[in-house]
Structures are given as C-alpha cells and as structure tokens.
Design an enzyme around this catalytic site. Structure first.
Site, PDB file in Angstrom:
ATOM      1  N   HIS A  20     -20.978  11.185  -7.778  1.00 57.58           N
ATOM      2  CA  HIS A  20     -21.455  11.626  -6.461  1.00 57.58           C
ATOM      3  C   HIS A  20     -22.824  11.049  -6.125  1.00 57.58           C
ATOM      4  O   HIS A  20     -23.232  11.071  -4.972  1.00 57.58           O
ATOM      5  CB  HIS A  20     -21.538  13.160  -6.421  1.00 57.58           C
ATOM      6  CG  HIS A  20     -20.178  13.810  -6.433  1.00 57.58           C
ATOM      7  ND1 HIS A  20     -19.650  14.466  -5.345  1.00 57.58           N
ATOM      8  CD2 HIS A  20     -19.223  13.889  -7.397  1.00 57.58           C
ATOM      9  CE1 HIS A  20     -18.442  14.926  -5.632  1.00 57.58           C
ATOM     10  NE2 HIS A  20     -18.162  14.591  -6.884  1.00 57.58           N
ATOM     11  N   ASP A  22     -29.816   8.294  -1.862  1.00 57.72           N
ATOM     12  CA  ASP A  22     -28.866   9.409  -1.903  1.00 57.72           C
ATOM     13  C   ASP A  22     -27.471   8.837  -2.098  1.00 57.72           C
ATOM     14  O   ASP A  22     -27.147   7.803  -1.502  1.00 57.72           O
ATOM     15  CB  ASP A  22     -28.933  10.183  -0.573  1.00 57.72           C
ATOM     16  CG  ASP A  22     -28.679  11.669  -0.752  1.00 57.72           C
ATOM     17  OD1 ASP A  22     -27.940  12.022  -1.686  1.00 57.72           O
ATOM     18  OD2 ASP A  22     -29.215  12.470   0.036  1.00 57.72           O
TER      19      ASP A  22
HETATM   20  P1  ADP Z   1     -27.115  17.107  -2.387  1.00 56.99           P
HETATM   21  O1  ADP Z   1     -25.726  17.091  -2.910  1.00 56.99           O
HETATM   22  O2  ADP Z   1     -28.019  16.158  -3.082  1.00 56.99           O
HETATM   23  O3  ADP Z   1     -27.735  18.468  -2.329  1.00 56.99           O
HETATM   24  P2  ADP Z   1     -25.999  16.628   0.300  1.00 56.99           P
HETATM   25  O4  ADP Z   1     -26.678  16.431   1.615  1.00 56.99           O
HETATM   26  O5  ADP Z   1     -24.915  15.672   0.020  1.00 56.99           O
HETATM   27  O6  ADP Z   1     -27.106  16.602  -0.837  1.00 56.99           O
HETATM   28  O7  ADP Z   1     -25.355  18.065   0.244  1.00 56.99           O
HETATM   29  C1  ADP Z   1     -26.073  19.230   0.514  1.00 56.99           C
HETATM   30  C2  ADP Z   1     -25.066  20.334   0.758  1.00 56.99           C
HETATM   31  O8  ADP Z   1     -25.712  21.586   0.581  1.00 56.99           O
HETATM   32  C3  ADP Z   1     -24.492  20.293   2.148  1.00 56.99           C
HETATM   33  O9  ADP Z   1     -23.092  20.373   2.083  1.00 56.99           O
HETATM   34  C4  ADP Z   1     -25.052  21.521   2.825  1.00 56.99           C
HETATM   35  O10 ADP Z   1     -24.162  22.170   3.698  1.00 56.99           O
HETATM   36  C5  ADP Z   1     -25.399  22.429   1.675  1.00 56.99           C
HETATM   37  N1  ADP Z   1     -26.591  23.163   2.090  1.00 56.99           N
HETATM   38  C6  ADP Z   1     -27.627  22.624   2.717  1.00 56.99           C
HETATM   39  N2  ADP Z   1     -28.547  23.554   3.040  1.00 56.99           N
HETATM   40  C7  ADP Z   1     -28.075  24.692   2.620  1.00 56.99           C
HETATM   41  C8  ADP Z   1     -28.577  26.008   2.680  1.00 56.99           C
HETATM   42  N3  ADP Z   1     -29.758  26.281   3.241  1.00 56.99           N
HETATM   43  N4  ADP Z   1     -27.848  26.941   2.105  1.00 56.99           N
HETATM   44  C9  ADP Z   1     -26.669  26.632   1.534  1.00 56.99           C
HETATM   45  N5  ADP Z   1     -26.146  25.414   1.464  1.00 56.99           N
HETATM   46  C10 ADP Z   1     -26.842  24.455   2.001  1.00 56.99           C
HETATM   47  O1  F6P Z   2     -24.277  16.169  -5.351  1.00 58.57           O
HETATM   48  C1  F6P Z   2     -25.206  15.951  -6.359  1.00 58.57           C
HETATM   49  C2  F6P Z   2     -25.460  17.199  -7.158  1.00 58.57           C
HETATM   50  O2  F6P Z   2     -26.275  16.914  -8.209  1.00 58.57           O
HETATM   51  C3  F6P Z   2     -24.257  17.866  -7.740  1.00 58.57           C
HETATM   52  O3  F6P Z   2     -23.753  17.330  -8.920  1.00 58.57           O
HETATM   53  C4  F6P Z   2     -24.831  19.209  -7.913  1.00 58.57           C
HETATM   54  O4  F6P Z   2     -23.900  20.210  -8.088  1.00 58.57           O
HETATM   55  C5  F6P Z   2     -25.651  19.400  -6.652  1.00 58.57           C
HETATM   56  O5  F6P Z   2     -26.179  18.150  -6.396  1.00 58.57           O
HETATM   57  C6  F6P Z   2     -26.699  20.481  -6.712  1.00 58.57           C
HETATM   58  O6  F6P Z   2     -27.476  20.410  -7.860  1.00 58.57           O
HETATM   59  P1  F6P Z   2     -27.428  21.493  -9.025  1.00 58.57           P
HETATM   60  O7  F6P Z   2     -26.015  21.679  -9.430  1.00 58.57           O
HETATM   61  O8  F6P Z   2     -28.276  20.904 -10.083  1.00 58.57           O
HETATM   62  O9  F6P Z   2     -27.985  22.764  -8.454  1.00 58.57           O
END
Ligand code: ADP
Ligand code: F6P
Length: 492
Positions: free
Chosen positions: A162, A373
């Site tokens: 991912h 990212d």
């Molecule tokens: P990462 O996987 O690195 O966190 P992404 O942008 O791909 O970055 O994914 C973030 C995910 O977390 C999104 O699907 C989003 O809906 C979720 N998310 C973002 N902000 C919040 C929040 N305040 N509370 C719960 N979930 C959230």
């Molecule tokens: O999408 C990347 C990622 O590292 C996932 O593997 C992971 O579940 C998510 O971000 C949130 O991080 P964590 O599991 O360390 O809270």
C-alpha cells in the site's frame, strides 16, 4: 486476507473497560467493503496487548456482525514495540517514503519483525486450505510468503504494497536488504500502487539479486525455478458509498451548517493521519506564504486542518504534533482579526465517517500535499464527496494518486512552498466553469477506478497466467513544459 491490523482497534479505558473504534488509514478503508461483500477470513492484530476473556468475547461478537471471519494475531507489548513501532514504523515506513535520515536501524527490531511475521504465518496456517487464495497486505508482512512456504503451504500467495517502494539508492541503506527482497519473491504475485513503485522494485531486483531474471517488460521475475508476476494496481475507494453519504440529508445539513459559519470564505480542507510523510508543516508554511504574498486572501480563506492521532508512541510523531501546533499558533497569531476571521481551524481527533464526509462536502478546496504517499485516499474521497462538482483538488506530485488525478488536479511539489502558495491562490481564483471541468474529470476517474475494480483486477491477475492481458495504469512524471508554462504566465 492478512494485514497487520484488523479493521478496528481495541483498547482499555482508565477503569479497565474495553472500547472498540474503527481503524484509520487507507488500508482499512479500502479492504472493509471488499471483505463485507465477498466474505472470507481476515487475519490481523486487534491493536491490544492483552488477551483476556472480554477481548475474546469482543472478537467473537465482531465476527458475528462483520459477515466474514476474524482471526486475531495477539501481540505482546514487546512485540508491539519491536515489530510494529520498531521495524515497521521506525525502519520500513520512513525508508520506503525516502526519509532514510529518520530510520532507526536497530537489529533488535529486525529480529522482532522476523518473529512476528512467523507468528502471523502460524495463524494463517491454522485457517488456510490448499485451494484458498491468501492475499497479504503491506510493509509489515514482507517476510510472510517466505515463512508460509517454509512451513509447506502450497496455496497461491498474493501481496499488495500500500505504500511506495523506494528507489535503489535509498533501499540500499537497509542493513537486511538482500534477505527482505529475496523473501518478497516467494509470493506468486506482487502488486504496487503505481508504475513508479514497480520500476523501483525491479531496479532493486536487477541490482541486488543476480539469480533473478526480469522478463516480459517487467511483469515477470523468475528466480530459483519460481515465477513471480509483478504489476501495478492503483487502489480505489468505494466511490458510490462516499457519494451516497455525501448526498444524505444529515451530511447536507452538517455541510450547510459548516459553510454558514464561514460565510463568504473559501474553505480549504486538509485531512491526514499525524504523519511526517503527509507534509503538514510545509503545507502550513505554504498557507502562510499565500496569505503574505496575496493579502487579498486574508479574511477570504479558512484552512480547516484535521489531524488524526497515529503511532503516538514514536517520538518523531510526538515531535511532529508539537511542530504543527506551534505553526498553527504562529500563523493564527500573525493574521487573526480579533472578533472575526481566524485563518486556521485545527482539529486533532478521529472523526466519525459522516462528519468527515460533511467536511469533504463543505470544502471548496482540498489541500493534499504529502511528501510521498503510496496512493492517498483522502484525495479520492474528497472528489467523490464533491457532489456539487465545483471543488478544487490541490495534490502533491508525489502522491500515488497523482498518476490518475493529474488531469483535473492542480499538481504541486510540496517542497516548493512558493509554488504551493501560488496554487492556493490559483485555486481560489479559478473561474466556476474551470472548477467544474476539472472536478468532472476527477470524479469520473475516481468512479471508474474504484475499490471493487481494484480487487477484481488484482484477483484476476492472481489467477491469470499472463499479466500482458492487463492494461498498464497511467504514469506520472513531472514535465518541464508544464513548469515552463507556469513561469511564462508568472513572468508575463
Ligand atoms: P494513510 O493510509 O497513510 O493514512 P490515506 O489518505 O490513503 O492515508 O488514507 C487515510 C484514510 O483514513 C482515509 O480513508 C480516510 O477516510 C481515513 N480518515 C481520515 N481522517 C479520518 C478521521 N478523522 N477519522 C477517521 N478516519 C479518517
Ligand atoms: O496505508 C498505510 C498504512 O500504514 C496501513 O498499513 C495502516 O494500517 C495505516 O496506514 C494506518 O497506520 P497504523 O496501522 O500504523 O495505525
């Protein structure tokens, strides 16, 4: 399905009670609708170190409601420290995001990573039959295929990364570079988010594993009699669900209320886990630069920055929080008009899904500027929820999403604070027709390549013998022409 986490996190309250909250992060958002619709077994860690009777009961209850089976991997406090905080998030996470100076290459972390991958393998072995397809996710489980093969499992094994895969010069810094790369090649199919990551991976294979032959224009690697297929499968979101939620009466009312509190203003939204890869301090600096360089923006724009708590046992994450709060304070101190406009509204907590969707719907502009990212689902979620069709997406070139969203977004290099400030100004000034044209293209791209298409594509590739049948996703490379055009306009 095997991932580090299950889709929820259990934790203890001060009085010893048990609470469950949804996991945040792209992996959980993407996989939840898939398991819910298809069924299966999800192997992962429930986020808590103890294994008391109430934890067992909560897991059993969650399995009953979920529509798929949960198979927990219980980790003790030392394992969480060495495997999760340590090797996964103080070595692989920064290294794979090109931030090698933030790595802590502690050999004890590596040992723990091996032991815990072994532990996940044992739980998979308890559940998998030879005709199952085992799909492993993300950087926490890079050794899993090697563990499973060693234990004699013959089932087909797929892997999806991912997060980004780093270029050779950066990957080389890893003390365990050969073992890790070789172990990855025990999978049968390896999927990346973008062509950029696939290219980087193949560059490492060619340079470090002389026994490996890269064939079929990078779609096949043969090593020690084993064939591994390699492809790029950009992950999507459940676009239909986000769009439906954004059109629901509750969300419409919440979004209208938010806009009514900020009349005559452009609402700019940032939503990120607390993570140094998300580029939040540089984004805040760019916002400050925009307010200084374009005083007409003062009083006319508000930045709503939501930060979701994450990995707060790691010192760099705590330091980042302090840095962000300091910058928010400085910028608000410089520009706030007493009794009136406050430039930055800062929210530090996890939001309910409907609140998040209401923010997406209310926002005029999303500012998504990670330093690097894998994909960035927030960018796609904003587009899906921009049902009015007039939102503007400012997106980092270094998000995996840039490849698919390059034709509608305003792309920026997040390290270029001046250019990001200019993009903020440009977004605020975009004529309505131009906004609609761009957002229509973005929404189409997000809908066309949603999470269900991603799963089908990956599973078909897992079954197909030849990846040549699969269309290559779009590539993104910054172009000198685009940069020149920008400077021509700037100098005119
Ligand atoms: P990462 O996987 O690195 O966190 P992404 O942008 O791909 O970055 O994914 C973030 C995910 O977390 C999104 O699907 C989003 O809906 C979720 N998310 C973002 N902000 C919040 C929040 N305040 N509370 C719960 N979930 C959230
Ligand atoms: O999408 C990347 C990622 O590292 C996932 O593997 C992971 O579940 C998510 O971000 C949130 O991080 P964590 O599991 O360390 O809270």
């Amino acid at each position: 399905m095997v991932s580090n986490r299950l889709p929820f996190v259990l934790s203890r309250t001060a009085d010893g009670g048990l609470v469950s909250r949804p996991g945040s992060g792209g992996l959980v958002t993407a996989l939840l609708p898939v398991l819910r619709d298809r069924g299966g077994v999800w192997v992962g860690w429930p986020g808590i170190a103890d294994h008391d009777a109430d934890v067992e009961a909560a897991l059993a209850g969650a399995t009953g409601k979920a529509g798929y089976q949960l198979a927990p991997v219980m980790l003790g406090a030392e394992e969480v420290a060495g495997f999760y905080h340590g090797f996964s998030n103080e070595v692989l996470w920064p290294l794979f995001h090109d931030l090698q100076s933030l790595c802590n290459f502690d050999p004890a972390y590596w040992r723990s990573y091996g032991e815990v991958n072994h532990k996940y393998a044992q739980v998979v072995l308890d559940h998998a039959r030879a005709d199952d397809f085992v799909w492993v996710h993300d950087y926490q489980l890079l050794l899993l295929a090697a563990e499973l093969r060693r234990a004699g499992l013959v089932a087909p094994l797929g892997f999806f990364l991912h997060i980004p895969f780093p270029p050779l010069d950066i990957y080389l810094k890893l003390p365990w570079r050969f073992t890790l790369l070789r172990a990855l090649l025990d999978f049968d199919l390896i999927g990346f988010q973008t062509l950029r990551d696939q290219r980087n991976f193949l560059q490492c294979v060619r340079a470090l594993l002389p026994a490996a032959r890269v064939m079929q224009r990078g779609r096949l690697v043969r090593i020690d009699g084993h064939q591994v297929r390699v492809g790029s499968f950009p992950i999507g979101i459940d676009a239909g669900a986000f769009q439906r939620q954004a059109s629901s009466p509750t969300v419409i009312a919440a979004a209208e209320a938010l806009r009514a509190e900020l009349p005559h203003r452009e609402l700019i939204l940032g939503v990120d886990r607390l993570d140094y890869t998300k580029g939040i301090p540089l984004r805040l600096t760019a916002f400050r630069t925009a307010l200084r360089k374009y005083p007409d923006l003062q009083g006319r724009v508000t930045l709503l920055q939501v930060v979701v708590p994450s990995r707060d046992d790691i010192p760099q994450y705590r330091d980042l929080k302090t840095r962000i709060e300091q910058l928010v304070g400085e910028i608000n101190g410089e520009f706030t008009r007493p009794g009136g406009w406050v430039p930055i509204h800062y929210v530090y907590r996890a939001l309910d899904r409907l609140d998040l969707v209401a923010y997406y719907r209310a926002a005029h502009i999303a500012l998504v500027t990670p330093l690097k990212d894998g994909m960035n689902l927030v960018a796609k979620e904003f587009c899906a929820c921009s049902v009015g069709g007039d939102g503007v997406l400012i997106l980092s070139e270094f998000a995996g999403a840039a490849a698919q969203l390059q034709h509608g977004a305003l792309l920026v290099n997040p390290y270029d604070v001046e250019a990001t400030a200019d993009a903020i100004h440009q977004a605020c000034m975009l004529p309505p027709a131009e906004r609609r044209r761009r957002m229509t293209a973005l929404r189409r791209a997000v809908r066309r390549q949603d999470v269900f298409g991603w799963v089908n594509g990956f599973l078909e590739a897992a079954i197909a013998r030849d990846l040549g049948a699969f269309p290559l996703p779009e590539d993104y490379r910054p172009s000198a022409e685009a940069e020149q055009a920008y400077w021509d306009t700037e100098l005119a």
